[in-house]
Enzyme design. Structure first.
Site, PDB file in Angstrom:
ATOM      1  N   GLY A 137      -1.690  10.363  -1.753  1.00 34.73           N
ATOM      2  CA  GLY A 137      -0.583   9.518  -1.318  1.00 34.73           C
ATOM      3  C   GLY A 137       0.788  10.051  -1.658  1.00 34.73           C
ATOM      4  N   ARG A 161       0.320   2.950 -10.846  1.00 32.27           N
ATOM      5  CA  ARG A 161       0.544   3.924  -9.763  1.00 32.27           C
ATOM      6  C   ARG A 161       0.222   3.282  -8.409  1.00 32.27           C
ATOM      7  NH1 ARG A 161      -2.672   6.242  -5.420  1.00 32.27           N
ATOM      8  NH2 ARG A 161      -1.805   8.280  -4.925  1.00 32.27           N
ATOM      9  N   VAL A 162       1.110   3.483  -7.466  1.00 30.32           N
ATOM     10  CA  VAL A 162       0.856   3.039  -6.089  1.00 30.32           C
ATOM     11  C   VAL A 162       0.970   4.257  -5.189  1.00 30.32           C
ATOM     12  CG1 VAL A 162       1.787   1.672  -4.178  1.00 30.32           C
ATOM     13  CG2 VAL A 162       1.654   0.672  -6.461  1.00 30.32           C
ATOM     14  N   GLY A 163       0.047   4.393  -4.256  1.00 27.91           N
ATOM     15  CA  GLY A 163       0.069   5.529  -3.333  1.00 27.91           C
ATOM     16  C   GLY A 163       0.769   5.184  -2.030  1.00 27.91           C
ATOM     17  N   ASP A 164       0.382   5.914  -0.998  1.00 27.54           N
ATOM     18  CA  ASP A 164       1.026   5.752   0.302  1.00 27.54           C
ATOM     19  C   ASP A 164       0.534   4.538   1.088  1.00 27.54           C
ATOM     20  OD1 ASP A 164      -1.479   7.102   0.369  1.00 27.54           O
ATOM     21  OD2 ASP A 164      -1.144   7.568   2.483  1.00 27.54           O
ATOM     22  N   THR A 207      -9.697   5.321   0.998  1.00 25.21           N
ATOM     23  CA  THR A 207      -8.836   4.572   1.910  1.00 25.21           C
ATOM     24  C   THR A 207      -9.531   4.351   3.240  1.00 25.21           C
ATOM     25  OG1 THR A 207      -6.950   5.756   0.962  1.00 25.21           O
ATOM     26  CG2 THR A 207      -6.545   4.597   3.033  1.00 25.21           C
ATOM     27  N   THR A 213      -4.370   9.138   5.173  1.00 25.40           N
ATOM     28  CA  THR A 213      -5.325   9.073   4.073  1.00 25.40           C
ATOM     29  C   THR A 213      -5.152  10.347   3.251  1.00 25.40           C
ATOM     30  OG1 THR A 213      -7.679   8.815   3.514  1.00 25.40           O
ATOM     31  CG2 THR A 213      -7.183  10.118   5.463  1.00 25.40           C
ATOM     32  N   GLY A 214      -5.612  10.310   2.023  1.00 22.83           N
ATOM     33  CA  GLY A 214      -5.487  11.492   1.170  1.00 22.83           C
ATOM     34  C   GLY A 214      -4.509  11.262   0.039  1.00 22.83           C
TER      35      GLY A 214
HETATM   36  N1  GLY Z   1      -4.131   7.487   0.082  1.00 25.25           N
HETATM   37  C1  GLY Z   1      -4.431   6.617  -0.946  1.00 25.25           C
HETATM   38  C2  GLY Z   1      -3.661   6.824  -2.168  1.00 25.25           C
HETATM   39  O1  GLY Z   1      -3.152   7.910  -2.406  1.00 25.25           O
HETATM   40  O2  GLY Z   1      -3.578   5.891  -2.945  1.00 25.25           O
END
Ligand code: GLY
Length: 347
Positions: free
Chosen positions: A260, A234-237, A206, A257-258
């Protein structure tokens, strides 16, 4: 790759020079004259440079945070943009969002085959009544807006990593590998060398960027290829407003970041901005958000997790915090001032 390494070294030595060390060596929070841009990870050095070209001529923070992360999306050796790692079906899907000084937001989720998801997110903000566009709909909108469909092809590095992953097909989120390499100094020190995997690529997924312009206006952006070898869909933060990014021009802005999933569960960036509203410094607001994630997961499980947060307030003060060592961020506020700094950490 060699050229890129040299450039990054210039970012922290040649371009930054001794003067920069005097300003930033004291810790991982600070205040600097406006305009200012900060961004996550080692790739932030090059991204800041892109943003600075706009900020230094009095340009808008909103334009700067788009242009800045486009540099990272373009880089084939970075796990952001089409050069990033694919999902477990072997397809790269991209998430990005952007917020302006008026509190407007645009976001794309699971976008495929478009080089600059951040620019599509900006168009969502500017040209539609919506905030989120996802998957095929986001791609259709991008094409209508004149973006080009890129080939469905992995970068050489991503193809190698994917092949390796297929050996075991183990579905386990990886924390940032810089820590395992152990070449980041601890607690607020300037990072001497960029951190890479043995294959030369950045391992993390990210880039988040926050900027304050000469008029004192704040904006932010966040873009990612997401967790490597994630489940399809899958979608993260990163594209989620209030999780990956939040900007309130009266108070401040934050980006994450990290892992999500952990960030989404506590709406971290909204939390960080609200804490700053209550008077927390950017660093302490990030630290409190980290503390909540560690509390939720317990110390043992938290050792398997990495999240890192970066915040900037209306005064131009900035700060960061992460769970464990290995998270770095880049700060730029002049032509000669673009430094990589190791974040403080909780464990
Ligand atoms: N921080 C990016 C994700 O988890 O997709």
């Amino acid at each position: 790759m060699l050229q890129r390494r040299k450039f990054l070294q210039m970012g922290s030595l040649g371009m930054g020079g001794l003067f920069a060390n005097k300003i930033f060596a004291s810790g991982n929070s600070g205040i600097a004259k406006k305009p200012l841009v900060i961004s996550t990870w080692d790739a932030g050095i090059a991204a800041n440079k892109g943003a600075w070209e706009i900020l230094k001529t009095g340009g808008r923070a909103f334009d700067a945070v788009e242009k800045g992360v486009m540099v990272t999306e373009e880089s084939i050796n970075c796990c952001v943009g089409l050069g990033g790692n694919p999902d477990r079906e072997g397809i790269v899907t991209l998430d990005a969002c952007i917020m302006d000084e008026y509190g407007n937001a645009g976001s794309v989720l699971a976008l495929e085959r478009i080089k600059h998801p951040i620019s599509v997110a900006r168009r969502v903000l500017e040209k539609t009544p919506h905030v989120y566009l996802v998957g095929d709909g986001a791609q259709m909108f991008a094409l209508q807006q004149g973006f080009t469909l890129e080939p469905q092809k992995l970068s050489d590095e991503a193809a190698k990593e994917y092949k390796k992953w297929l050996d075991k097909s183990e579905y386990k989120p990886q924390i940032n590998i810089e820590q395992k390499q152990g070449n980041l100094q601890d607690k607020g020190q300037i990072v001497a060398a960029p951190n890479r995997l043995s294959n030369g690529a950045f391992n993390h997924d990210t880039i988040g960027m926050l900027a304050i312009d000469a008029n004192g206006n704040l904006s932010g952006s966040c873009t990612t290829s997401g967790m490597a070898f994630k489940m399809r869909g899958r979608v993260g933060d990163s594209p989620i407003i209030g999780a990956g990014l939040f900007v309130d021009n009266e108070v401040g802005a934050a980006v994450s970041t990290g892992l999500g999933e952990e960030v989404i569960k506590v709406c971290v960036t909204h939390l960080v901005v609200e804490l700053m509203r209550q008077g927390y410094s950017p660093e302490n607001a990030c630290k409190e958000a980290v503390r909540r994630i560690v509390k939720h997961n317990g110390e043992k499980k938290s050792k398997e997790i990495q999240v890192g947060f970066l915040a900037l307030n209306k005064k131009g003060e900035y700060g960061a915090y992460c769970i464990q060592s290995g998270f770095s961020f880049a700060v730029c506020n002049s032509d000669s001032h673009n430094e990589l700094i190791a974040s403080k950490h909780m464990i």
